[in-house]
Structures are given as C-alpha cells and as structure tokens.
Design a protein around this motif. Sequence first.
Motif, mmCIF file in Angstrom:
data_model
loop_
_atom_site.group_PDB
_atom_site.id
_atom_site.type_symbol
_atom_site.label_atom_id
_atom_site.label_comp_id
_atom_site.label_asym_id
_atom_site.label_seq_id
_atom_site.Cartn_x
_atom_site.Cartn_y
_atom_site.Cartn_z
ATOM 1 N N LEU A 9 0.836 -1.212 0.000
ATOM 2 C CA LEU A 9 0.000 0.000 0.000
ATOM 3 C C LEU A 9 0.867 1.257 0.000
ATOM 4 N N PHE A 10 0.577 2.146 -0.924
ATOM 5 C CA PHE A 10 1.273 3.440 -1.011
ATOM 6 C C PHE A 10 0.385 4.499 -0.346
ATOM 7 N N VAL A 11 0.913 5.111 0.702
ATOM 8 C CA VAL A 11 0.171 6.125 1.469
ATOM 9 C C VAL A 11 0.799 7.476 1.121
ATOM 10 N N TYR A 27 -0.085 -4.086 6.195
ATOM 11 C CA TYR A 27 0.328 -3.891 4.800
ATOM 12 C C TYR A 27 1.842 -3.769 4.705
ATOM 13 N N GLU A 28 2.332 -4.037 3.525
ATOM 14 C CA GLU A 28 3.708 -3.639 3.216
ATOM 15 C C GLU A 28 3.570 -2.192 2.762
ATOM 16 N N ALA A 29 3.911 -1.287 3.648
ATOM 17 C CA ALA A 29 3.528 0.116 3.410
ATOM 18 C C ALA A 29 4.669 0.957 2.843
ATOM 19 N N VAL A 30 4.305 1.844 1.925
ATOM 20 C CA VAL A 30 5.224 2.877 1.436
ATOM 21 C C VAL A 30 4.673 4.185 1.982
ATOM 22 N N PHE A 31 5.333 4.726 3.012
ATOM 23 C CA PHE A 31 4.854 5.951 3.642
ATOM 24 C C PHE A 31 5.556 7.178 3.063
ATOM 25 N N ASN A 32 5.014 8.342 3.383
ATOM 26 C CA ASN A 32 5.600 9.623 2.973
ATOM 27 C C ASN A 32 6.147 10.271 4.249
ATOM 28 N N GLU A 33 7.386 9.920 4.597
ATOM 29 C CA GLU A 33 7.943 10.304 5.907
ATOM 30 C C GLU A 33 7.937 11.809 6.151
ATOM 31 N N ASP A 34 8.309 12.599 5.142
ATOM 32 C CA ASP A 34 8.386 14.061 5.376
ATOM 33 C C ASP A 34 7.127 14.779 4.889
ATOM 34 N N ASP A 35 6.118 14.028 4.486
ATOM 35 C CA ASP A 35 4.809 14.587 4.135
ATOM 36 C C ASP A 35 4.859 15.629 3.017
ATOM 37 N N HIS A 36 5.808 15.491 2.089
ATOM 38 C CA HIS A 36 5.819 16.458 0.981
ATOM 39 C C HIS A 36 4.713 16.094 -0.016
ATOM 40 N N MET A 38 3.623 15.209 -3.529
ATOM 41 C CA MET A 38 4.361 14.579 -4.624
ATOM 42 C C MET A 38 3.842 15.013 -5.990
ATOM 43 N N SER A 39 4.770 15.109 -6.916
ATOM 44 C CA SER A 39 4.401 15.398 -8.313
ATOM 45 C C SER A 39 3.750 14.144 -8.893
ATOM 46 N N PRO A 40 3.019 14.280 -10.005
ATOM 47 C CA PRO A 40 2.457 13.082 -10.640
ATOM 48 C C PRO A 40 3.544 12.043 -10.943
ATOM 49 N N ALA A 41 4.712 12.501 -11.383
ATOM 50 C CA ALA A 41 5.787 11.546 -11.722
ATOM 51 C C ALA A 41 6.218 10.766 -10.485
ATOM 52 N N GLU A 42 6.337 11.455 -9.349
ATOM 53 C CA GLU A 42 6.749 10.760 -8.128
ATOM 54 C C GLU A 42 5.655 9.799 -7.654
ATOM 55 N N LEU A 43 4.400 10.215 -7.810
ATOM 56 C CA LEU A 43 3.287 9.332 -7.413
ATOM 57 C C LEU A 43 3.341 8.026 -8.219
ATOM 58 N N VAL A 44 3.568 8.174 -9.504
ATOM 59 C CA VAL A 44 3.620 6.987 -10.375
ATOM 60 C C VAL A 44 4.817 6.115 -9.990
ATOM 61 N N MET A 53 -3.546 2.369 -3.200
ATOM 62 C CA MET A 53 -3.046 3.693 -2.800
ATOM 63 C C MET A 53 -4.038 4.310 -1.828
ATOM 64 N N LEU A 54 -3.497 4.962 -0.806
ATOM 65 C CA LEU A 54 -4.333 5.740 0.109
ATOM 66 C C LEU A 54 -3.945 7.192 -0.146
ATOM 67 N N VAL A 55 -4.842 7.954 -0.738
ATOM 68 C CA VAL A 55 -4.516 9.305 -1.205
ATOM 69 C C VAL A 55 -5.335 10.352 -0.438
ATOM 70 N N THR A 56 -4.990 11.598 -0.624
ATOM 71 C CA THR A 56 -5.780 12.699 -0.053
ATOM 72 C C THR A 56 -6.144 13.663 -1.182
ATOM 73 N N ALA A 57 -6.833 14.720 -0.807
ATOM 74 C CA ALA A 57 -7.281 15.684 -1.822
ATOM 75 C C ALA A 57 -6.131 16.499 -2.403
ATOM 76 N N THR A 58 -4.933 16.362 -1.847
ATOM 77 C CA THR A 58 -3.801 17.102 -2.431
ATOM 78 C C THR A 58 -3.222 16.391 -3.656
ATOM 79 N N GLU A 59 -3.675 15.165 -3.918
ATOM 80 C CA GLU A 59 -3.186 14.461 -5.112
ATOM 81 C C GLU A 59 -4.279 14.459 -6.166
ATOM 82 N N LYS A 60 -3.968 15.075 -7.294
ATOM 83 C CA LYS A 60 -4.965 15.136 -8.371
ATOM 84 C C LYS A 60 -4.891 13.842 -9.179
ATOM 85 N N ASN A 61 -5.850 12.964 -8.890
ATOM 86 C CA ASN A 61 -5.885 11.675 -9.586
ATOM 87 C C ASN A 61 -6.718 11.813 -10.855
ATOM 88 N N ASP A 62 -6.179 12.586 -11.799
ATOM 89 C CA ASP A 62 -6.924 12.786 -13.044
ATOM 90 C C ASP A 62 -6.665 11.619 -14.001
#
Length: 325
Positions: A9-11, A27-36, A38-44, A53-62
């Motif tokens: 799971l990518f959080v 889960y085998e988790a991929v966390f965002n330690e510094d809470d930055h 992420m750009s679409p490229a980094e998300l991918v 994926m566990l996402v928030t409203a700051t990620e535009k999943n277009d």
Amino acid sequence: MTMPGKPKLFVTRKLTQDVEDRIAAAYEAVFNEDDHIMSPAELVEKAQGCDGMLVTATEKNDASLIGALPGSVRIIATFSVGYDHIDVPAAEARGIAVTNTPDVLTDATADVALLLLLGAARGADWGERMVRDATWTSWAPTYPLGHDVTGRKLGILGMGRIGQAVAKRARGFNMQIHYHKRSRLPAELEQGAVFHDTLEGMLGQSEFLSINCASTPETRGLINAETIAMMPDGAVLVNTARGDIVDDDALIAAVESGKLAAAGLDVFAGEPAIDERYRSLKNTFLLPHIGSATLGTRSAMGMRAVDNLDAFFAGQTPGDLVTAG
Ligand code: 8YV
C-alpha cells in the motif's frame, strides 16, 4: 482476491500515528515520511508494485495520472469525503476501485460551518485584528457592528449529511432552515426545513447561505454573479464544501459592494494558492481548509479509509465504494 503475503500500500501523505501503525501492521507500506506533496511523476514512481493507494485531496488523480499508474494498483482509497480530485470513470475503466470516507467528518465539518457563519456575521476577523493590532482604543455603541444570526433564515445548498448537521446546529440559534436539493427529504430528516425545488427559490430566502454540496460539473461555479444577485441584500455566505463552487470574481465583487455583508470561507479554488484579493478583503472570515481537522476526526477518517482497504483486500465490497454512475 487472495494475495500472497501482505498487500503493498502506497500512502501518499503522512497520517495520524494510530492509522499509520494499523497500516504498518497489515500492509507492506510505502509511507511519505516528510509529508511532501508529490508530483504526478513521483506518485507513479512510488506506486510501482503497489496493490493499492491511500490518497488525499492534495493528489490530483486525473485521467492522465490514473492512466500512468502501474497495473498492480487495484484500489484508490481517498482520505476525504469529497472525491472531485479523482477521475472515477477513468479509474473504473482501468478496473481500479475508489473509496471515500463519509460520515466520520460530518460533525467536525458542520462545526466549522457554524464557526464561519458566526465568525463572518459577527466580525471575528476584524475584531481579533483590532485586539492584536491595538486599534481597539475605545468602546462605542455604534462601532463596530456585526449582523444578527439568531432567528434569521439559513439556506443550505446540498442538504446531505453535512448540510443536515449544519441545519441541526443552526436550529440552536432559532434559524429558519431552507434547502434546495434535487429531491425532497423525508420529514424525519427535513425536521421542519423548507424545501425549494429551485435554487432561485432558496436563494431568495437565504439571509445566510451555507454551501455543503459536492463539487461536480453541475455545481462548479454555481454561485456566481447571477445567483448571488438572487440573494437578499446584506446576506452572509459561508463555504465549507469546495472553493470552485463559488466564482471568486463574483463573490469578491459582492462583498466589496456590500451586496453580501460578509463571507466565511474554509475552502478556496486553487487552494492554498488562493485568489490574492481575498487576503485584503474586508468582512471575510477565512480559514485554511480545517473542516475535518481535529485529531479525532482525522484519525477516524484514516481508520475508515483502512476499513475500506481491508475489506477490498479480503475480497469484499468496501463499505464506501464510489461509483461513476
Ligand atoms: C479533508 C475534505 O481534509 O473530506 C473532504 O472532502 O474536504 C477535508 O475534510 C481533505 O479533503 C483531505 O483529503
């Protein structure tokens, strides 16, 4: 679906510790330690090999991001009730399930709607500035003056869970509730509120307007120069839903002209890069999208998102599955 080992799971953002602990255990988790953010490229890139994926409203999943996700991703669980940041048809087309987190943030968000309503009407913003800036030099019977709330008419745009919770609180101020919705609520949910089958009908009564609808193609820009003109002069508008439901030019012009006496906003188009004119606009009470921002609520949102993920990976239908239809 049965999977060997724990699902990966990518959080995308940092969540409350209790939620991250639960995720780490299951889960085998991929966390965002510094809470930055992420750009679409980094998300991918980070999604490679992940099952969900566990996402928030700051990620535009277009559609473009969803199209670029690896085929291993089977579910996007958003940590929000709103899912306007997710192209649900694009996800469905790729066989990706989408879930949200309703209910658990209803009370916290309705509380902030009332905070905005009172704050805007009673000048909490300018009042606090006067105290802090030492411009409060004397008390006067006629200055500064706010606007009465008790007994006034409140229009609610979007009388769903949060709208109904706003109505419940506003009844404590003896406000008369009016609402516009596609279909009328049953009497036990309406609780005496006046139903309007047209937006115009409700706005004409709205001495206060609380925006509580989802952002959809139908509601984006719905509150604009034309619809604000339908409201009584000197009305107060509050928004805890999404900024793009309101046309910024029209709202700013209406507050500047006095057509609207005040506005209380917790959400903005393009936030946090908001229209610069808001920063100096008088008679506004502005908050940084804190509708659901209490420790208890953010924890409950995370737990709800994980409940949905757990159900999905156990081969069940998640309780909060969102569909395009
Ligand atoms: C969240 C919200 O804080 O749930 C929503 O739709 O607007 C907020 O409560 C935010 O969206 C986090 O993803």
